[in-house]
Motif scaffolding. Structure first.
Motif, PDB file in Angstrom:
ATOM      1  N   GLN A  76     -15.384  46.089   7.629  1.00  0.00           N
ATOM      2  CA  GLN A  76     -16.521  45.296   8.050  1.00  0.00           C
ATOM      3  C   GLN A  76     -16.116  44.491   9.280  1.00  0.00           C
ATOM      4  O   GLN A  76     -15.170  43.704   9.216  1.00  0.00           O
ATOM      5  N   MET A  77     -16.824  44.702  10.371  1.00  0.00           N
ATOM      6  CA  MET A  77     -16.490  44.042  11.630  1.00  0.00           C
ATOM      7  C   MET A  77     -17.644  43.129  12.035  1.00  0.00           C
ATOM      8  O   MET A  77     -18.802  43.591  12.124  1.00  0.00           O
ATOM      9  N   SER A  78     -17.343  41.880  12.276  1.00  0.00           N
ATOM     10  CA  SER A  78     -18.354  40.896  12.661  1.00  0.00           C
ATOM     11  C   SER A  78     -17.899  40.186  13.932  1.00  0.00           C
ATOM     12  O   SER A  78     -16.739  40.259  14.314  1.00  0.00           O
ATOM     13  N   SER A  79     -18.842  39.483  14.557  1.00  0.00           N
ATOM     14  CA  SER A  79     -18.552  38.745  15.801  1.00  0.00           C
ATOM     15  C   SER A  79     -17.812  39.633  16.789  1.00  0.00           C
ATOM     16  O   SER A  79     -16.797  39.239  17.374  1.00  0.00           O
ATOM     17  N   LEU A  80     -18.317  40.822  16.969  1.00  0.00           N
ATOM     18  CA  LEU A  80     -17.622  41.800  17.807  1.00  0.00           C
ATOM     19  C   LEU A  80     -17.590  41.373  19.261  1.00  0.00           C
ATOM     20  O   LEU A  80     -18.524  40.743  19.774  1.00  0.00           O
TER      21      LEU A  80
END
Length: 120
Positions: A81-85
């Motif tokens: 899960q990747m956020s604030s890319l």
């Protein structure tokens, strides 16, 4: 032998989120630690995150607090899960099966990779 297939990459704006999946087959998934790597153009492949057989995790400093690795042994799948890319997260992302030694030790089991592009 382990076969790995990644999915979930794509184009996302800075600040956005994506979830990558890696489906494993061919061996007993729960026997392996799993890692996510990435490789940007003209750069070496780097370890982004790994998860142990019993769920312990570790992350590269560049993604701590933004990325979360998890695994579902019933589905033979590992997630990222990747956020604030950020634009600097742009790369081809690969999953890997390995073990824990001094840190994460990759076996020569790689998926085909999935492209993540962060751009406005």
């Amino acid at each position: 032998q382990v076969q790995l297939v990644e999915s979930g990459g794509g184009l996302v704006q800075p600040g956005g989120s994506l979830r990558l999946s890696c489906a494993a087959s061919g061996s007993i998934f729960s026997f392996y630690a799993m890692g996510w790597y990435r490789q940007a153009p003209r750069k070496q492949r780097e370890l982004v995150a790994y998860i142990s057989i019993d769920g312990r995790t570790d992350y590269a400093d560049s993604v701590k607090g933004r990325f979360t690795i998890s695994r579902d042994n019933a589905k033979n799948t590992v997630y990222l899960q990747m956020s604030s890319l950020k634009p600097e997260d742009t790369a081809v992302y690969y999953c890997n099966a390995g073990q824990l030694g001094v840190g994460y030790v990759p076996y020569d089991y790689w998926g085909q990779g999935t492209q993540v592009t962060v751009s406005s």
